[in-house]
Design an enzyme around this catalytic site. Structure first.
Site, PDB file in Angstrom:
ATOM      1  CG  ASN A   9     -61.612 -38.845 -47.399  1.00 35.87           C
ATOM      2  OD1 ASN A   9     -62.758 -39.040 -47.814  1.00 35.87           O
ATOM      3  ND2 ASN A   9     -60.683 -38.289 -48.119  1.00 35.87           N
ATOM      4  CD  GLU A  44     -62.726 -38.194 -51.380  1.00 39.58           C
ATOM      5  OE1 GLU A  44     -63.134 -38.200 -52.672  1.00 39.58           O
ATOM      6  OE2 GLU A  44     -62.232 -39.136 -50.749  1.00 39.58           O
ATOM      7  CE1 TYR A 156     -59.423 -35.726 -50.528  1.00 43.04           C
ATOM      8  CE2 TYR A 156     -60.741 -34.590 -51.940  1.00 43.04           C
ATOM      9  CZ  TYR A 156     -60.105 -35.547 -51.733  1.00 43.04           C
ATOM     10  OH  TYR A 156     -60.179 -36.646 -52.623  1.00 43.04           O
ATOM     11  CG  ASP A 195     -57.353 -37.323 -47.670  1.00 44.01           C
ATOM     12  OD1 ASP A 195     -56.025 -37.447 -47.519  1.00 44.01           O
ATOM     13  OD2 ASP A 195     -58.030 -37.770 -48.140  1.00 44.01           O
ATOM     14  CG  ASN A 197     -54.847 -37.490 -51.068  1.00 45.16           C
ATOM     15  OD1 ASN A 197     -55.153 -38.592 -50.769  1.00 45.16           O
ATOM     16  ND2 ASN A 197     -55.976 -36.693 -51.369  1.00 45.16           N
TER      17      ASN A 197
END
Length: 638
Positions: A9, A44, A156, A195, A197
């Site tokens: 990221n 990102e 993402y 990523d 999260n």
């Protein structure tokens, strides 16, 4: 050396170049070589299609596939770079659900013939339907590449920021779970990198205890949060309390970093930059490289690269062996990551070619198609002519659009434009095959009929028209009144203009007004020198431009230089900041948390938080100093 997949990221596709070691060469090729990666999955990217540049698309030796947000600017975005010398996908798609369409096509990916699609798309009834599929794939959060040996999903996942996004976040993770399981059910192997999260367990975060305390939750409630429960049901060795959900009875993916470091603590991949928690390694592990059970034996290493700066995240990688076992036989990894016929037994049969590009490749975007280097950009014409348009004259044939034109034609076009310019400057006859009338007559009326422009020199004709129009406009320009001196900044706004004799030149804001005729002739406006009568021709006395001299007319308007100096000192003076318990200058931050104090600035200790994540007293980490900026007068003892 092995085949390496890296996920990172980057928090902005150019962001790493502000840090070492990336700032030395500042090229993506150098970055990828330093990462020693064959596939780089970025999250990102925070870029729009119109902002894509040559250096990020035309990377020598690399291909790239983007998924960009449809609506939000500077938000989200995923890119996968593949090294042409080691791997080349056979299919590429954008999004998780398959509802999007390939470039230059109106057919969705899941509507393509079976041999042209990756597959595994959610079927009716598999998703809750709380968020429609087009919305899920509208934020540029997934790129899917298929190789002969596996399907790579670069993802993402939405972050857990506020309750308004909970529904979208769960909907996205649900669609991701379904897509992975469907692909594996179809007999395909899967690698999921990105990523996500989600913190999968207490071992993967430094602030679990703080989160439990702030949210008043138990450890069992924390591990059963919907997003975490959904994610752990995908993973072998995932922590799931109670019975598994319907359709998720079996785990399907391995967490490769945990496979090679099962008990390692502090393996964080993300840190809070606002609190500067990276030096003390107070963060979380939310970036992963996951693989299906059939690929686990391929990998010989997986780890994080916490020492590489460039983002609030660090790169995470996994390395596959040069030769792997497939159906009981040893196969070179090169045959499993390239189209059939490119490698055999680890030996290259043919080189990567332009025909190996897939429709989703960024190199096929019209702005970059057929261009191999940045230098080609200067040989390409940007006129609206089609490459199939006829060429009535030799002079016009060199201005056709498209990147395949002979460079010699581009040079000829430049020569033709220079010749037209010289003819115009010399007042040559416009009827010589090139339209130079606009150069020869810059003062012609704007209402006159404009002759047809030459295709070979559109830019010069446009500039000449702009010059003529600006010249005409200047004749009508008047000097706008306004502040002309620094002293005028300190004049009272309600002060009247100084009284002068009837035959004296009028004074406005300390300058003499320029007649419109003079302004038009000089071609300048406020920058022109104020016009004054010649004293030798009997003109009246000149009124002084200094406010100090004008005091003879109005004494109450005397300019005080001491007062002016103090005013500027207050305006520009450097404010003294308080010092913390370490006797170091504090740093100033602004409150972002919603509430009565949102937007207020405050001072705190400049040091990073320690491993505990809390302010400490008498240690090398951040102390408890906290002062609201509004409460600091610059002299309060600390």
């Amino acid at each position: 050396m092995g085949f390496r997949i890296t996920t990172w990221n980057v928090n902005g596709i150019r962001n790493p170049f502000s840090y070492q070691p990336w700032r030395e060469k500042r090229t993506f090729q150098a970055m990828f070589d330093l990462l020693e990666a064959d596939i780089v999955v970025m999250q990102e990217t925070k870029i729009q299609r119109k902002d894509l540049q040559d250096d990020m698309v035309l990377v020598p030796g690399w291909d790239v596939y983007f998924s960009l947000p449809r609506h939000k600017k500077g938000y989200s975005g995923v890119a996968i770079y593949t090294r042409n010398s080691t791997c080349s996908p056979v299919r590429a798609e954008e999004g998780i659900t398959g509802i999007l369409a390939a470039p230059k096509s109106s057919t969705s990916y899941r509507g393509l013939p079976e041999d042209q699609r990756i597959g595994g798309y959610p079927r009716p009834g598999q998703l809750s339907g709380a968020v429609d599929e087009m919305t899920l794939d509208s934020e540029g959060r997934c790129v899917a590449l298929e190789f002969p040996g596996f399907v790579l999903l670069g993802v993402y996942s939405p972050a857990n920021r506020d309750e308004s996004r909970d529904e979208f976040r769960i909907g996205f993770l649900e669609a991701l779970d379904v897509r992975v399981r469907n692909l594996i059910a179809e007999g395909k192997q899967v690698i999921l990198a990105g990523d996500l999260n989600v913190v999968r367990s207490e071992m993967d975060s430094s602030n679990v205890s703080e989160s439990l305390r702030k949210s008043n939750m138990t450890a069992e409630e924390w591990i059963s949060v919907p997003a975490r429960r959904l994610f752990n049901q995908l993973l072998f060795e995932g922590s799931v309390l109670g019975e598994r959900d319907e359709g998720r009875e079996q785990p399907v993916l391995w967490d490769l970093c945990r496979c090679f470091h099962p008990t390692r603590k502090g393996m964080n991949t993300c840190w809070d930059t606002r609190k500067n928690t990276r030096p003390a390694n107070y963060g979380s592990r939310i970036d992963y490289v996951l693989c299906s059970d059939g690929l686990k034996s391929w990998f010989v290493d997986a780890n994080i690269q916490e020492g590489l700066m460039g983002s609030d995240h660090c790169p995470v990688f996994a390395v596959a062996s040069d030769t792997v076992e497939v159906d009981g036989r040893e196969v070179s990894i090169s045959e499993l990551v390239n189209p059939r016929g490119m490698f055999e037994g680890g030996r290259r049969l043919r080189e990567w070619e332009q025909r190996d590009l897939l429709p989703l490749s960024a190199k096929l975007i019209p702005e970059f198609d057929r261009r191999q280097s940045i230098r080609d950009m200067f040989k390409r014409k940007t006129t609206g002519q089609s490459s199939s348009s006829p060429s009535p004259t030799p002079e016009r044939s060199n201005s056709l659009a498209g990147g395949d034109a002979d460079p010699r034609n581009a040079d000829a076009a430049a020569s033709t434009e220079e010749t037209a310019s010289r003819r115009a400057a010399a007042g040559a006859d416009p009827g010589t095959g090139s339209d130079v009338s606009s150069f020869a007559s810059p003062q012609r009326s704007s209402t006159s009929k404009r002759p047809a422009q030459s295709v070979g020199a559109p830019a010069r004709s446009k500039r000449s028209r702009q010059t003529a129009e600006s010249s005409t406009t200047n004749t009508k320009t008047k000097v706008a009144p306004g502040q002309k001196t620094l002293q005028g900044f300190f004049r009272p706004k309600d002060a009247a203009a100084p009284k002068v004799e009837d035959d004296a030149a009028p004074v406005t804001n300390n300058t003499t007004t320029i007649p419109p005729s003079l302004a038009g002739n000089t071609g300048e406006s406020e920058r022109s020198t104020p016009a004054r009568p010649d004293p030798e021709e009997g003109a009246p006395p000149r009124v002084s431009e200094s406010l100090g001299d004008a005091s003879s007319v109005e004494p109450q308007r005397v300019f005080d230089p001491i007062e002016a100096k103090e005013s500027w000192s207050k305006l520009l003076g450097k404010r003294v900041v308080p010092r913390c318990e370490h006797n170091e200058p504090c740093i100033s931050l602004t409150t972002k948390k919603p509430g009565v104090n949102c937007g207020r600035s405050f001072y705190i200790c400049p040091r990073p938080l320690g491993p505990s994540g809390e302010k400490e007293k008498g240690s090398e980490w951040r102390c408890g100093t906290f002062i609201w900026s509004s409460d600091w007068n610059g002299s309060t003892p600390q």
